[in-house]
Design a protein around this motif. Structure first.
Motif, mmCIF file in Angstrom:
data_model
loop_
_atom_site.group_PDB
_atom_site.id
_atom_site.type_symbol
_atom_site.label_atom_id
_atom_site.label_comp_id
_atom_site.label_asym_id
_atom_site.label_seq_id
_atom_site.Cartn_x
_atom_site.Cartn_y
_atom_site.Cartn_z
ATOM 1 N N ASP A 30 40.278 37.142 37.311
ATOM 2 C CA ASP A 30 39.688 36.366 36.203
ATOM 3 C C ASP A 30 38.789 37.201 35.288
ATOM 4 O OD1 ASP A 30 41.039 34.118 36.995
ATOM 5 O OD2 ASP A 30 39.320 33.140 37.926
ATOM 6 N N THR A 54 43.301 32.690 37.770
ATOM 7 C CA THR A 54 43.338 31.399 38.468
ATOM 8 C C THR A 54 43.642 30.225 37.544
ATOM 9 O OG1 THR A 54 40.940 31.017 38.216
ATOM 10 C CG2 THR A 54 41.679 32.190 40.207
ATOM 11 N N HIS A 55 43.202 30.295 36.287
ATOM 12 C CA HIS A 55 43.471 29.196 35.357
ATOM 13 C C HIS A 55 43.224 29.666 33.935
ATOM 14 C CE1 HIS A 55 39.126 28.830 36.004
ATOM 15 N NE2 HIS A 55 39.034 27.994 34.990
ATOM 16 N N HIS A 60 37.943 33.205 31.780
ATOM 17 C CA HIS A 60 38.680 33.793 32.902
ATOM 18 C C HIS A 60 39.861 34.642 32.429
ATOM 19 C CE1 HIS A 60 36.803 31.211 36.111
ATOM 20 N NE2 HIS A 60 36.439 30.585 35.006
ATOM 21 N N HIS A 111 40.109 20.799 38.385
ATOM 22 C CA HIS A 111 39.333 21.354 37.273
ATOM 23 C C HIS A 111 40.243 21.511 36.052
ATOM 24 C CE1 HIS A 111 36.352 23.779 35.201
ATOM 25 N NE2 HIS A 111 37.185 24.801 35.125
ATOM 26 N N THR A 112 41.389 22.148 36.255
ATOM 27 C CA THR A 112 42.484 22.176 35.281
ATOM 28 C C THR A 112 43.762 21.839 36.040
ATOM 29 O OG1 THR A 112 43.012 24.509 35.600
ATOM 30 C CG2 THR A 112 41.353 23.974 33.912
ATOM 31 N N HIS A 115 45.485 25.183 37.796
ATOM 32 C CA HIS A 115 44.640 26.021 38.646
ATOM 33 C C HIS A 115 45.340 26.419 39.945
ATOM 34 C CE1 HIS A 115 41.030 27.769 40.249
ATOM 35 N NE2 HIS A 115 40.303 27.322 39.244
ATOM 36 N N GLY A 133 38.411 30.678 41.880
ATOM 37 C CA GLY A 133 38.121 30.360 40.488
ATOM 38 C C GLY A 133 37.045 29.311 40.345
ATOM 39 N N ASP A 134 37.390 28.196 39.685
ATOM 40 C CA ASP A 134 36.428 27.124 39.419
ATOM 41 C C ASP A 134 36.749 25.849 40.193
ATOM 42 O OD1 ASP A 134 35.240 28.880 37.682
ATOM 43 O OD2 ASP A 134 35.679 27.741 35.858
ATOM 44 N N THR A 135 37.569 25.944 41.235
ATOM 45 C CA THR A 135 37.844 24.750 42.042
ATOM 46 C C THR A 135 36.685 24.464 42.981
ATOM 47 O OG1 THR A 135 40.240 25.008 41.919
ATOM 48 C CG2 THR A 135 39.379 23.718 43.756
#
Length: 260
Positions: A30, A54-55, A60, A111-112, A115, A133-135
């Motif tokens: 990322d 990751t997304h 990222h 989150h998205t 992801h 990532g952002d999970t």
């Protein structure tokens, strides 16, 4: 085994870099900004061998173009054509071998929608490693920008099934704020109180609070504890209609955190 280290970026992002102990070939996860990555590569004489995404959020992905401009390297990422530069599209349950370690790809929407997370059972000091990532954050989870509470609950439940000693390499330094909220949800959680003190000490020394371990998150992170009585009660106090269904509990506490 991998050597894993953070490259700070922007105000609170972590770009994770990893490599085999006997190799100067590194991978980054990322890279929202190319500049700090290039600085680390130059300082240590590393060779960038590939990029993991990751997304699609720009913090990222923003460094992909510059990092690949003069390098013929693979860029691994989710099945999203809006991410410019992906050379190897990855889907749920795919595997990829990087730095002599096998990574399993896990779809983690919430989150998205695109992801994904990268899991290997041969991370730093032989502990399993998860680049999520952002999970999942230390003490928290990502906002539901595109996905649903049902999707996030399913994704977090899947991550929760990994080995307890898995190290959690999330992409942001959100820990203090997350733990402040977690303590509002579970004020009587002794392990959470102890973690908050440890994190305060790390922050006072300007040291990263990441990675955490999955065991710590299972004991302290309210978004992995939406089936626990105190979390259920906190959600019910916030929204009496929430009931005991863990998806509804997660939905309520995520909305609560959005405005905390």
């Amino acid at each position: 085994m991998l050597i894993i280290s953070p490259i700070p970026a922007f105000n609170d992002n972590y770009i994770w870099m990893f490599h085999a102990p006997d190799s100067q070939d590194v991978f980054v996860v990322d890279p929202g900004d190319a500049r700090p990555v290039e600085e680390v590569l130059s300082r240590h004489g590393f060779n960038l061998a590939g990029i993991l995404i990751t997304h699609h959020h720009f913090d990222h992905t923003g460094g992909i173009s510059e990092l690949t401009r003069n390098r013929n390297i693979p860029v691994y990422g989710p099945d999203n054509r809006n991410i410019n530069g992906i050379t190897h599209t990855l889907r749920d349950n795919d595997t990829v071998k990087l730095s002599n370690c096998q990574f399993e790809i896990m779809a983690t929407p919430g989150h998205t929608l695109d992801h994904i997370a990268y899991f290997t059972d041969s991370g730093d000091d032989e502990n399993p490693a998860l680049f999520c990532g952002d999970t999942l954050f230390v003490g928290g989870c990502g906002r539901l920008f595109e996905g649903t509470a049902e999707q996030m609950y399913s994704s977090l439940s899947r991550l929760a099934s990994l080995p307890d000693n898995t190290r959690i390499y999330c992409a942001h330094e959100y820990t203090q704020a997350n733990l402040k909220f977690a303590r509002a949800v579970e004020p009587n959680n002794q392990k959470l109180q102890e973690q908050a003190m440890q994190v305060a000490e790390l922050c006072s020394e300007n040291r990263p609070t990441v990675p955490s371990t999955l065991r710590t998150e299972l004991d302290t992170n309210p978004f992995l504890r939406s089936d626990q009585p105190e979390v259920i009660q906190a959600a019910s106090d916030r929204d009496p209609s929430s009931g005991a269904n863990p998806v509804d509990v997660l939905r309520v506490i995520r909305a609560w955190k959005d405005n905390f």
